[in-house]
Every structure is written in C-alpha cells, then in structure tokens.
Design a protein around this motif. Structure first.
Motif, short mmCIF file in Angstrom:
data_model
loop_
_atom_site.label_atom_id
_atom_site.label_comp_id
_atom_site.label_asym_id
_atom_site.label_seq_id
_atom_site.Cartn_x
_atom_site.Cartn_y
_atom_site.Cartn_z
N LEU A 185 18.21 56.08 29.16
CA LEU A 185 19.51 56.35 28.46
C LEU A 185 19.24 56.20 27.16
CD1 LEU A 185 22.20 56.88 29.48
CD2 LEU A 185 22.80 54.56 29.51
N LEU A 186 18.67 55.46 26.63
CA LEU A 186 18.29 55.15 25.25
C LEU A 186 17.80 56.80 24.59
CD1 LEU A 186 18.84 53.19 22.90
CD2 LEU A 186 16.42 52.71 23.22
N TYR A 187 16.62 57.07 25.47
CA TYR A 187 15.89 58.05 24.87
C TYR A 187 16.85 59.46 25.17
CZ TYR A 187 12.56 62.04 24.43
OH TYR A 187 12.13 63.03 24.26
N ALA A 188 17.44 59.55 26.20
CA ALA A 188 18.33 60.70 26.56
C ALA A 188 19.68 60.87 25.49
CB ALA A 188 18.71 60.76 27.91
N THR A 189 20.20 59.84 25.30
CA THR A 189 21.15 59.98 24.35
C THR A 189 21.32 59.58 22.91
OG1 THR A 189 21.93 57.55 24.77
CG2 THR A 189 22.61 59.11 26.39
N GLY A 190 20.27 58.91 22.48
CA GLY A 190 20.17 58.67 21.15
C GLY A 190 21.06 57.35 20.72
N LEU A 191 21.56 56.65 21.59
CA LEU A 191 22.26 55.55 21.24
C LEU A 191 21.63 54.41 20.42
CD1 LEU A 191 24.02 54.55 24.81
CD2 LEU A 191 24.91 55.87 22.95
N ARG A 192 22.12 53.75 19.48
CA ARG A 192 21.86 52.62 18.80
C ARG A 192 21.55 51.39 19.95
NH1 ARG A 192 25.67 54.84 15.77
NH2 ARG A 192 24.78 55.37 13.85
N VAL A 193 20.59 50.72 19.85
CA VAL A 193 20.39 49.45 20.91
C VAL A 193 21.76 48.62 21.02
CG1 VAL A 193 19.12 47.47 21.31
CG2 VAL A 193 17.82 49.28 20.29
N GLY A 242 31.43 50.85 12.80
CA GLY A 242 32.86 50.88 12.09
C GLY A 242 33.81 51.11 13.16
N GLY A 243 33.52 50.76 14.51
CA GLY A 243 34.62 50.78 15.51
C GLY A 243 35.09 52.11 15.83
N LYS A 244 34.11 53.03 15.59
CA LYS A 244 34.74 54.41 15.96
C LYS A 244 34.16 54.81 17.31
CE LYS A 244 34.28 56.46 11.26
NZ LYS A 244 33.66 57.42 10.57
N GLU A 245 34.95 55.36 18.26
CA GLU A 245 34.86 55.62 19.55
C GLU A 245 34.16 57.11 19.62
OE1 GLU A 245 37.55 54.12 22.95
OE2 GLU A 245 37.61 56.25 23.16
N ARG A 246 33.29 57.35 20.55
CA ARG A 246 32.79 58.69 20.63
C ARG A 246 32.27 58.90 22.21
NH1 ARG A 246 28.15 56.11 18.53
NH2 ARG A 246 26.36 57.05 19.41
N LEU A 247 32.43 60.06 22.51
CA LEU A 247 31.87 60.33 24.04
C LEU A 247 30.45 61.22 23.74
CD1 LEU A 247 34.98 61.97 25.58
CD2 LEU A 247 33.99 59.79 25.81
N VAL A 248 29.67 60.27 24.41
CA VAL A 248 28.04 60.64 24.57
C VAL A 248 27.61 61.60 25.83
CG1 VAL A 248 25.73 60.12 24.04
CG2 VAL A 248 27.79 58.93 22.92
N PRO A 249 26.96 62.65 25.75
CA PRO A 249 26.55 63.25 26.99
C PRO A 249 25.30 62.57 27.57
CG PRO A 249 26.28 64.74 25.30
CD PRO A 249 27.15 63.79 24.72
N MET A 250 25.23 62.38 28.94
CA MET A 250 23.96 61.72 29.28
C MET A 250 22.71 62.50 29.58
SD MET A 250 25.34 58.58 31.85
CE MET A 250 26.75 59.11 32.53
N GLY A 251 22.95 63.44 30.22
CA GLY A 251 21.93 64.56 30.66
C GLY A 251 21.55 63.89 32.27
N ASP A 252 21.37 65.14 32.80
CA ASP A 252 21.06 64.89 34.40
C ASP A 252 20.01 63.56 34.87
OD1 ASP A 252 22.85 66.95 34.76
OD2 ASP A 252 21.44 68.74 35.01
N GLU A 253 18.83 63.50 33.95
CA GLU A 253 17.79 62.53 34.48
C GLU A 253 18.41 61.09 34.08
OE1 GLU A 253 13.96 61.51 35.54
OE2 GLU A 253 14.86 63.37 35.59
N ALA A 254 19.04 61.07 33.07
CA ALA A 254 19.50 59.79 32.81
C ALA A 254 20.70 59.38 33.68
CB ALA A 254 20.04 59.68 31.33
N MET A 255 21.40 60.29 33.95
CA MET A 255 22.69 60.00 34.76
C MET A 255 22.06 59.54 36.32
SD MET A 255 26.17 62.05 35.02
CE MET A 255 25.74 63.51 36.19
N ALA A 256 21.10 60.26 36.73
CA ALA A 256 20.63 60.02 38.11
C ALA A 256 20.10 58.29 37.95
CB ALA A 256 19.34 60.88 38.45
#
Length: 169
Positions: A52-60, A84-98
């Motif tokens: 998930l970290l690699y597929a989305t680029g999320l911060r830890v 900054g408390g900003k909400e965003r939607l992040v796509p996961m990708g098929d592999e991460a979602m599985a």
C-alpha cells in the motif's frame, strides 16, 4: 564611493539545491515486497502495508493511522488525512487493493483480538495502532532480509513510488 547604498543588498541569494532522498530500484522494491513471510498474520500485514505504501505514495504517518472506515474497496480508494488536516482520496491500484482485501478478510481479526479499538486498519502485534517508529523498524528488518544494504527510510518508498511513476510515463 559613487553611490550611497549597495544595490546588491536587495538581491536574494540563489537557492542551494537539496539532495534528493535515497530511492530503491524496481528490483529492490520487488525484493522488499517479497521479504515478509505471508503465511503468518503479521507477515501478511507487513506485506500489505508495504504494498500500500509503495502503490499509493502515502506518508508513513498516513499509513499507520488509517482506519477501516477510510477504505472504499468498491471504488478502490483510500480517504487520507494529510498534512494540515487536508483530506484527499488516493487510488490504491489493483495489486495493493487485493492485498488489503485479503488482509481485512483473512488476517486482521487475529491481530485485533486484544484490541481496545476496532477502528485501526493495521494493528500492531498487540492490537493497537502501530507507531511510525515501529513501522520504520519493520522496513529496516525486511530490507535486511531482502539483501538491501544501503540506508533506507520509510520515505525512500514514497520517493521510489514517485520515481517509478515518472520513469514509466
């Protein structure tokens, strides 16, 4: 001595270039993702978090504070509270979602048995929210198992995500 004031005092100094963070090659990322033993619930959790970290680029911090309600598996997105408390939607990708679906369906409940909070998506071994430091330790341990010898941080995967996206257009 022809002018009273130095005109160069109003000119900003040039910005110094910052060193880019260390990154991983695609083969190193593959080795890191394959390092956790997915036969156990903890290993499956680790693999899912790395995917998930690699597929989305999320911060830890964004990853370890994810809650079950932040998942939308039908649409394949995560709702993330960023800086900054900003909400965003992040796509996961098929592999991460599985991997996320498999973890939630088959392994998460065994890690939650001692938990006070059912909200956390990726519980620690004790069923609580994992800390950033604990996840950093996991990355270092799995990197050593994968034979990755250079210095690595959780942000390295974020940078690898961005670099590999750019490399592939």
């Amino acid at each position: 001595n022809r002018i009273v004031e130095d005109p160069t005092l109003r000119i900003d100094n040039p910005k110094l270039g910052r060193k880019l963070p260390d990154t991983l090659s695609e083969s190193e990322v593959d080795a890191l993702l394959a390092a956790p033993n997915t036969a156990s619930a903890v290993g499956y959790r680790d693999r899912t978090m790395l995917e998930l970290l690699y597929a989305t680029g999320l911060r830890v911090t964004e990853l370890v504070t994810l809650e079950v309600n932040d998942l939308n598996l039908r649409q394949g997105v995560l709702r993330v509270m960023g800086k900054g408390g900003k909400e965003r939607l992040v796509p996961m990708g098929d592999e991460a979602m599985a991997w996320v679906e498999g973890f939630v369906r088959d392994h998460r409940s065994s890690l939650m048995r001692r938990s006070e909070s059912e909200a956390v998506l990726f519980p620690s071994n004790r069923g609580r929210e994992m800390t950033r430091q604990a996840f950093w330790y996991l990355i270092k341990r799995h990197a050593a198992e994968a034979g990755i010898r250079h210095s690595l941080s959780p942000h390295s995967l974020r940078h690898a995500f961005a670099t590999h996206l750019v490399n592939h257009g």
